[in-house]
Design a protein around this motif. Structure first.
Motif, mmCIF file in Angstrom:
data_model
loop_
_atom_site.group_PDB
_atom_site.id
_atom_site.type_symbol
_atom_site.label_atom_id
_atom_site.label_comp_id
_atom_site.label_asym_id
_atom_site.label_seq_id
_atom_site.Cartn_x
_atom_site.Cartn_y
_atom_site.Cartn_z
ATOM 1 N N UNK A 1 3.774 -1.297 8.649
ATOM 2 C CA UNK A 1 2.274 -1.078 8.280
ATOM 3 C C UNK A 1 1.832 0.481 7.950
ATOM 4 N N UNK A 2 0.834 0.271 7.221
ATOM 5 C CA UNK A 2 0.256 1.807 7.015
ATOM 6 C C UNK A 2 -1.111 1.800 7.416
ATOM 7 N N UNK A 3 -1.623 2.954 8.109
ATOM 8 C CA UNK A 3 -2.892 2.701 8.611
ATOM 9 C C UNK A 3 -3.599 1.582 9.131
ATOM 10 N N UNK A 4 -2.509 0.919 10.047
ATOM 11 C CA UNK A 4 -2.682 -0.433 10.583
ATOM 12 C C UNK A 4 -2.834 -1.619 9.784
ATOM 13 N N UNK A 5 -2.540 -1.566 8.413
ATOM 14 C CA UNK A 5 -2.755 -2.698 7.406
ATOM 15 C C UNK A 5 -1.013 -3.035 7.005
ATOM 16 N N UNK A 6 -0.763 -4.255 7.000
ATOM 17 C CA UNK A 6 0.559 -4.730 6.871
ATOM 18 C C UNK A 6 0.909 -4.649 5.180
ATOM 19 N N UNK A 7 2.186 -4.039 5.194
ATOM 20 C CA UNK A 7 2.853 -3.771 3.891
ATOM 21 C C UNK A 7 3.610 -5.144 3.521
ATOM 22 N N UNK A 8 3.727 -5.651 2.283
ATOM 23 C CA UNK A 8 4.245 -6.828 1.917
ATOM 24 C C UNK A 8 5.623 -6.366 1.529
ATOM 25 N N UNK A 9 6.640 -7.163 1.919
ATOM 26 C CA UNK A 9 7.903 -6.808 1.652
ATOM 27 C C UNK A 9 8.638 -7.781 0.561
ATOM 28 N N UNK A 10 9.296 -7.379 -0.288
ATOM 29 C CA UNK A 10 10.097 -8.035 -1.590
ATOM 30 C C UNK A 10 11.530 -7.673 -1.437
ATOM 31 N N UNK A 11 12.386 -8.663 -1.420
ATOM 32 C CA UNK A 11 13.959 -8.245 -1.518
ATOM 33 C C UNK A 11 14.294 -7.610 -2.799
#
Length: 402
Positions: free
Chosen positions: A109-119
């Motif tokens: 997460x960045x500043x409390x916001x979730x980051x989106x993963x991609x393989x």
């Protein structure tokens, strides 16, 4: 000393050893696993994480998570009969469910916001501590890249019942900052750029908990304590043990030496039996001179030939115990000052608990020996007998895989 007192000493000591040893598997550290995560800069401001996950545990956990997913059949078959090529193929054939298992238990997460993963790319297979590990590269896109980056891991939790006490070792080099952290169920997350003292505490706690959970190392300490007559003697043998296992622990953890667990674990068990048996042999050899043993430790202290031999034996076994400590931590990352710092702190945690155990038990034994010498002899004899027997049992179990 009366028979009643003797029976009481024997009963209490045997109960303590039985309590410590109860439920311990052949590998006294239990069924645990370590996951590894490297965090670095990605393209276009993204974050890259490279995860290393124990292959067979990953396959079983991801398949169970998906309820009869075919990954279980193909993945376990590849583990039992195949090599790295077959194992990576099994994961790549069912990459969607395998990746989903990870991303629902591991996040950035960045500043409390979730980051989106991609393989990124395919699963790869490597080896750590003699077992296959799956490599997974994930690219994390964050809507807003802030200074507060948090990594959270809930991989292979106790609730899945396959392993207990999973550790996730994280190393990072990001935004000009580098460091490491140790995550577990009690401390599942950390912020990149955390203060040095928080990182210090994480690895210190990890080392302390490792010694406390490693019943074989505790029994080895009991054998050293029982066989030492004076404070100076226990200081010498403890120092010898500390120096030896610190050297091999650092060398093995940094990847400079390597020894298979199939050899290290049985030798650790044998060391427990030998060191405890040494004291029993000394008691038997001087059985006709009880007064010598009862007053041992009073007056001037000096090591005789047998004492120096015992010191050398303890040092040699300490070298093997260091390999066991490194194997349990499981770090084999490339050299860095950050890694060295983390290993040193981990070792400090081990030493602190070791000294605390000696400081708590040895004075009690000294008091018993001075106030009731015969009772003291019986106590150390029973402790040594119980510890030696447990070491022999573990040696047979670890040697023959019972």
């Amino acid at each position: 000393m009366s028979q009643r007192v003797r029976r009481t000493i024997v009963g209490i000591t045997a109960a303590v050893i039985a309590f410590l040893s109860a439920g311990q598997p052949a590998s006294a550290h239990g069924f645990t696993s370590t996951a590894y995560v490297d965090v670095a800069e990605g393209n276009e401001g993204h974050i890259r994480t490279k995860l290393g996950l124990e292959y067979d545990l990953f396959v079983v956990s991801a398949a169970d998570y998906e309820d009869d997913d075919p990954l279980f059949k193909t993945g376990t078959a590849a583990f039992e009969t195949g090599g790295a090529k077959e194992q990576s193929a099994a994961l790549n054939a069912h990459a969607e469910s395998a990746v989903r298992y990870v991303t629902e238990r591991f996040s950035v997460t960045s500043d409390g916001r979730a980051c989106t993963p991609t393989q990124v790319g395919d699963f790869t297979i490597g080896r750590r501590e003699g077992v296959p590990y799956a490599g997974l590269l994930l690219d994390w896109a964050c809507s807003e890249r802030g200074d507060d980056l948090e990594v959270r891991s809930g991989l292979f939790p106790d609730g899945e019942t396959y392993v207990k006490g999973t550790k996730t070792i994280v190393t990072y080099e990001l935004d000009g900052r580098s460091g490491s952290a140790a995550l577990d169920a009690g401390h599942p997350s950390f912020s990149i750029g955390q203060p040095w003292y928080e990182r210090f505490w994480e690895f210190f706690r990890l080392g302390a908990e490792h010694l406390l959970s490693g019943i074989d190392h505790i029994l080895f300490l009991l054998a050293l304590i029982a066989g030492s007559r004076r404070l100076r003697e226990i200081v010498l043998v403890a120092t010898s043990f500390t120096l030896a296992h610190s050297v091999t622990f650092m060398l093995a953890a940094l990847g400079l030496v390597d020894a298979p667990a199939g050899i290290v674990e049985p030798v650790i068990a044998l060391s427990i039996a030998v060191v405890a048996g040494w004291h029993l042999w000394r008691l038997w050899r001087r059985r006709g001179h009880a007064s010598d043993l009862e007053t041992a430790g009073r007056g001037h202290f000096s090591l005789d030939r047998a004492g120096w031999i015992r010191l050398g034996v303890v040092f040699c076994f300490g070298l093997v115990h260091g390999l066991g400590f490194a194997g349990a931590l499981g770090i084999d990352e490339a050299w860095s000052w950050t890694l060295l710092w983390s290993l040193l702190v981990f070792n400090v945690g081990i030493e602190t608990v070791q000294l605390a155990i000696i400081a708590a038990l040895f004075p009690l034994l000294i008091v018993l020996r001075h106030r009731a010498p015969t009772a003291g002899l019986w106590a150390t004899g029973v402790i040594s007998a119980g510890v030696s027997a447990m070491g022999l049992v573990w040696f047979v179990q670890r040697t023959f895989g019972i």
